[in-house]
Design a protein around this motif. Structure first.
Motif, PDB file in Angstrom:
ATOM      1  N   ASP A   1      34.930   8.712  19.318  1.00  0.00           N
ATOM      2  CA  ASP A   1      34.633   8.731  17.887  1.00  0.00           C
ATOM      3  C   ASP A   1      34.256  10.116  17.371  1.00  0.00           C
ATOM      4  O   ASP A   1      34.633  10.490  16.270  1.00  0.00           O
TER       5      ASP A   1
ATOM      6  N   VAL B   1      32.453   7.928  12.224  1.00  0.00           N
ATOM      7  CA  VAL B   1      32.811   6.740  12.995  1.00  0.00           C
ATOM      8  C   VAL B   1      33.572   5.782  12.083  1.00  0.00           C
ATOM      9  O   VAL B   1      33.155   5.536  10.942  1.00  0.00           O
TER      10      VAL B   1
ATOM     11  N   LYS C   1      34.911  14.703  13.774  1.00  0.00           N
ATOM     12  CA  LYS C   1      35.707  13.565  14.235  1.00  0.00           C
ATOM     13  C   LYS C   1      36.415  13.970  15.516  1.00  0.00           C
ATOM     14  O   LYS C   1      36.946  15.076  15.628  1.00  0.00           O
TER      15      LYS C   1
ATOM     16  N   ARG D   1      34.232  -0.122  13.210  1.00  0.00           N
ATOM     17  CA  ARG D   1      33.483  -0.174  14.464  1.00  0.00           C
ATOM     18  C   ARG D   1      31.989  -0.379  14.241  1.00  0.00           C
ATOM     19  O   ARG D   1      31.230  -0.487  15.198  1.00  0.00           O
TER      20      ARG D   1
END
Length: 393
Positions: free
Chosen positions: A83, A121, A76, A125
């Motif tokens: 992202d 992610v 991450k 999104r």
């Protein structure tokens, strides 16, 4: 004597563009390998099966080519408005070396898919259907890459009808944007020149000098004219890779290019920095037969390019080198631009050993300095296998 058992490390084997490699989530690595250092390098060397004096990678996941001896570590992102952090390691085949000096553009095509499928992610999104825009922080060169990953029913779509020369089967198209692609904070043209006189030993070329475009875009790359090396620019892998003298000559040019670009301080250092810079030779568009047997007509392309990776002619084209080609083609006066016919252009289609590739770039001159805004290309990616790799403890 008692031997320790093997350890299991979660991993995914993926094809990205015309390359493939072993992908890891950072938090799945053994604790000692979650930070840079010998433990991480030794783990990846053992996973790939290097160093291998037999040049086969029989005892590892590599396939004994620069295109298939790759490792990717994802996590991450710690960067705002990104992202995923993407760290790439090029594993040498015959040396105990993992080169962290640059990016792999082909493997970039698989980063977005892995990140989505492995929870890196934010779910908000990811559309149920459409395209997920994955904001990638390329940790080797500290640059932003945007991957447009197709999504069907909430999952990454891997199958499709997009064909990529150098890859046997069609798949889903992944569009990639490399923003401000000059590596790090270095100037795009480290010497300040679009074309340099590159001094090399006289046993490489009799004159001791080659015309060269030394560009830092996508990945540091040394471009030279095929004709000056006695090549046509239509060579296939075996013509170069079965010629030890040719490989030695090209490696020497690469080393002197690295020195001229300021990437190394002594010519001897090039041996431990095999991933960067790349070396490529260019020529005007010509008819040739690709390695697949497909006929490529000069009318289909703007120029021919052949590039080497880790000391061997690449079977197609490295993604980062394609960024360098696109950027150099967009700047009037570089060897790449001149081979393509000169003038101003925002995209170029070039011929490589496996076929052709179209790439685009936007560059502008500000206060006498050329800057690349972005480069764009399409690749594809898919998971080949997922589970665990095993290595001796």
């Amino acid at each position: 004597m008692t031997f320790k058992p093997q350890i299991r490390v979660p991993a995914t084997y993926m094809r990205g563009g015309t390359s493939k490699g072993v992908f890891f989530n950072l938090t799945d690595l053994p604790v000692a390998a979650q930070v840079p250092g010998p433990a991480r390098d030794n783990l990846l060397l053992r996973v790939i099966g290097s160093p291998d004096p037999y040049g086969k990678h029989t005892d590892g996941m590599g396939s004994a080519t620069s295109s298939t001896s790759k490792a990717v570590i994802l996590s991450k992102s710690t960067e705002p408005d990104h992202d995923v952090d993407y760290l790439f390691g090029q594993v040498a085949i015959d040396k105990p070396v993992v080169d962290w000096s640059g990016n792999c553009g082909n493997q970039t095509a698989a980063v977005g898919a892995f990140a989505i499928s492995n929870g890196l992610v934010d779910p908000s999104r990811i559309p149920d259907n459409g395209v997920c825009v994955v904001r990638i922080w390329q940790a080797n060169i500290h640059k932003t890459i945007i991957a447009h990953v197709p999504i069907t029913n909430g999952e990454v779509q891997e199958t499709g009808d997009f064909e990529l020369d150098g890859v046997t089967f069609p798949a889903a198209e992944v569009k990639i944007e490399f923003l401000d692609p000059a590596a790090g904070d270095a100037a795009m043209f480290p010497t300040g020149n679009l074309v340099d006189d590159l001094d090399v030993p006289t046993d490489v070329v009799e004159s001791g000098t080659l015309n060269a475009t030394l560009i830092n875009a996508g990945i540091p790359t040394v471009f030279v004219n095929a004709e000056e090396l006695g090549y046509s620019g239509t060579e296939l892998q075996d013509e170069i890779n079965n010629d030890e003298a040719a490989l030695a000559k090209l490696e020497t040019i690469r080393a002197y290019g690295a020195l001229k670009m300021g990437l190394i301080s002594d010519i001897s250092e090039a041996a431990t920095r095999g991933h960067t810079p790349k070396i490529a030779f260019v020529s005007k568009a010509q008819d040739y037969t690709a390695s697949s047997g497909k006929t490529i007509a000069a009318s289909e392309i703007d120029l021919n390019v052949r590039a080497l990776s880790m000391g061997k002619l690449h079977h197609a084209m490295m993604g980062t080198a394609a960024v360098a080609i696109a950027t150099a083609a967009a700047i009037p006066g570089t060897l790449v631009n001149l081979a393509a016919g000169g003038g101003t252009r925002q995209e170029v289609r070039f011929g490589h050993p496996s076929g052709t590739l179209k790439v685009g770039a936007e560059a502008e001159q500000i206060d006498g300095q050329w800057l690349a805004k972005k480069a764009i290309m399409s690749r594809s990616a898919r998971v080949l296998m997922e589970g665990f790799v095993r290595v001796p403890a």
